[in-house]
Scaffold this active site. Sequence first.
Site, mmCIF file in Angstrom:
data_model
loop_
_atom_site.group_PDB
_atom_site.id
_atom_site.type_symbol
_atom_site.label_atom_id
_atom_site.label_comp_id
_atom_site.label_asym_id
_atom_site.label_seq_id
_atom_site.Cartn_x
_atom_site.Cartn_y
_atom_site.Cartn_z
ATOM 1 N N GLY A 53 27.427 37.977 37.841
ATOM 2 C CA GLY A 53 27.583 38.183 36.683
ATOM 3 C C GLY A 53 26.514 37.396 35.787
ATOM 4 N N ALA A 55 23.959 37.874 34.293
ATOM 5 C CA ALA A 55 23.120 38.126 33.129
ATOM 6 C C ALA A 55 24.086 38.025 31.910
ATOM 7 C CB ALA A 55 22.674 39.674 33.099
ATOM 8 N N GLY A 57 27.007 35.897 29.564
ATOM 9 C CA GLY A 57 26.941 34.950 28.701
ATOM 10 C C GLY A 57 27.010 33.242 29.491
ATOM 11 N N ASN A 139 38.799 42.715 33.420
ATOM 12 C CA ASN A 139 38.302 41.787 34.490
ATOM 13 C C ASN A 139 38.758 42.042 35.753
ATOM 14 O OD1 ASN A 139 36.789 40.945 32.675
ATOM 15 N ND2 ASN A 139 37.562 39.054 32.197
ATOM 16 N N ILE A 162 35.726 32.267 38.585
ATOM 17 C CA ILE A 162 35.450 31.907 37.266
ATOM 18 C C ILE A 162 36.043 32.856 36.203
ATOM 19 C CG2 ILE A 162 34.162 31.051 34.988
ATOM 20 C CD1 ILE A 162 32.019 30.480 37.010
ATOM 21 N N SER A 163 36.240 34.284 36.466
ATOM 22 C CA SER A 163 36.449 35.268 35.791
ATOM 23 C C SER A 163 37.867 35.279 35.233
ATOM 24 C CB SER A 163 36.295 36.654 36.448
ATOM 25 O OG SER A 163 34.990 36.824 36.959
ATOM 26 N N ASN A 164 38.213 35.427 34.067
ATOM 27 C CA ASN A 164 39.630 35.031 33.520
ATOM 28 C C ASN A 164 40.275 36.528 33.491
ATOM 29 O OD1 ASN A 164 39.638 32.451 32.773
ATOM 30 N ND2 ASN A 164 38.282 32.783 30.970
ATOM 31 N N ARG A 198 36.922 18.773 29.130
ATOM 32 C CA ARG A 198 37.432 18.744 27.883
ATOM 33 C C ARG A 198 38.328 17.461 27.623
ATOM 34 N NH1 ARG A 198 38.372 25.178 27.468
ATOM 35 N NH2 ARG A 198 36.395 25.490 26.381
ATOM 36 N N HIS A 222 44.973 27.826 34.288
ATOM 37 C CA HIS A 222 43.789 27.671 33.334
ATOM 38 C C HIS A 222 43.968 28.542 32.020
ATOM 39 C CE1 HIS A 222 39.505 27.058 32.622
ATOM 40 N NE2 HIS A 222 39.257 28.521 32.710
#
EC number: 1.1.1.37
Length: 358
Positions: A53, A55, A57, A139, A162-164, A198, A222
């Site tokens: 992934g 390419a 954001g 996803n 990381i994919s949600n 955060r 998450h």
Amino acid sequence: MEFRGDANKRIAMISAHLQPSFTPQMEAKNSVMGRENCRAKGGNPGFKVAILGAAGGIGQSLSLLMKMNPLVSLLHLYDVVNAPGVTADVSHMDTGAVVRGFLGAKQLEDALTGMDLVIIPAGVPRKPGMTRDDLFKINAGIVKTLCEGVAKCCPNAIVNLISNPVNSTVAIAAEVFKKAGTYDPKKLLGVTTLDVARANTFVAEVLGLDPREVDVPVVGGHAGVTILPLLSQVKPPSSFTPSEIEYLTNRIQNGGTEVVEAKAGAGSATLSMAYAAAKFADACLRGLRGDANVIECSFVASQVTELAFFATKVRLGRTGAEEVFQLGPLNEYERVGLEKAKEELAGSIQKGVDFIRK
């Protein structure tokens, strides 16, 4: 003439990373680029890392940050679109890692073969009004396909997912690996580092400190109420008023929404997520190198609660998450939050399991 032949060979090797058809099998035949320890040109031995992934954001910024990591000797950038462009761009950075691009499903196996660490930010981003669970239908299938490739081509790699929604996709990945007979719970790590970043940032603002001096354990999951900052365990030790606890907890839990709304439809938390992913990947690489006391929070297979997966602090080593730490003492506010988090998490985890077992 022999000199010209050698020069042409070198030119071909240098430009090879721009050609998606260049494969590890071809590399193995090359006496320079196929060296046993996979050195970067002129660099030190390091680790082989793939970004699936690359390419997107998150993926583009993450590719840049991983190219800057001195522990990376070979960086594979995979995506279904635009991978050659990102590869060409990142490859012009004068850091040690060799970069190669891979485009489309037919080149997924080549992208994954021999990797030590696989980072998966692939998938659609959040948009205004969307929750992480709204992303599930799209996803989930992407994660399934990519993890099938991991199981086949680099079953011993550490996977940073990381994919949600991470609360579900980690369970999907685990089920895929179980089906393939390659599941090692220590090597499947859901990336929750942005929640910690955060928390450190927002707590530091309240305390008037540098965020780098603050450490806030963030446990649970998450997404939304599953994100539970343990403010009673903040370092340096600090006390907060009830209103501060409420403010900080809500802001940490809704940090992603804050960015989505601020971007007004133009994207999600891609930059801070790429930073967090690179920070966690670096910790994994330091663990692989054998560094001592590499500790980060991650959503992993766990016996800390009755749930199959839970985010807590883990110690990273050569085999992945080598130790999963307990929660420690909780105050009443945190105990109530923990029960809410577990209730939400249970459904999300089961949703991921059912997606594969259906």
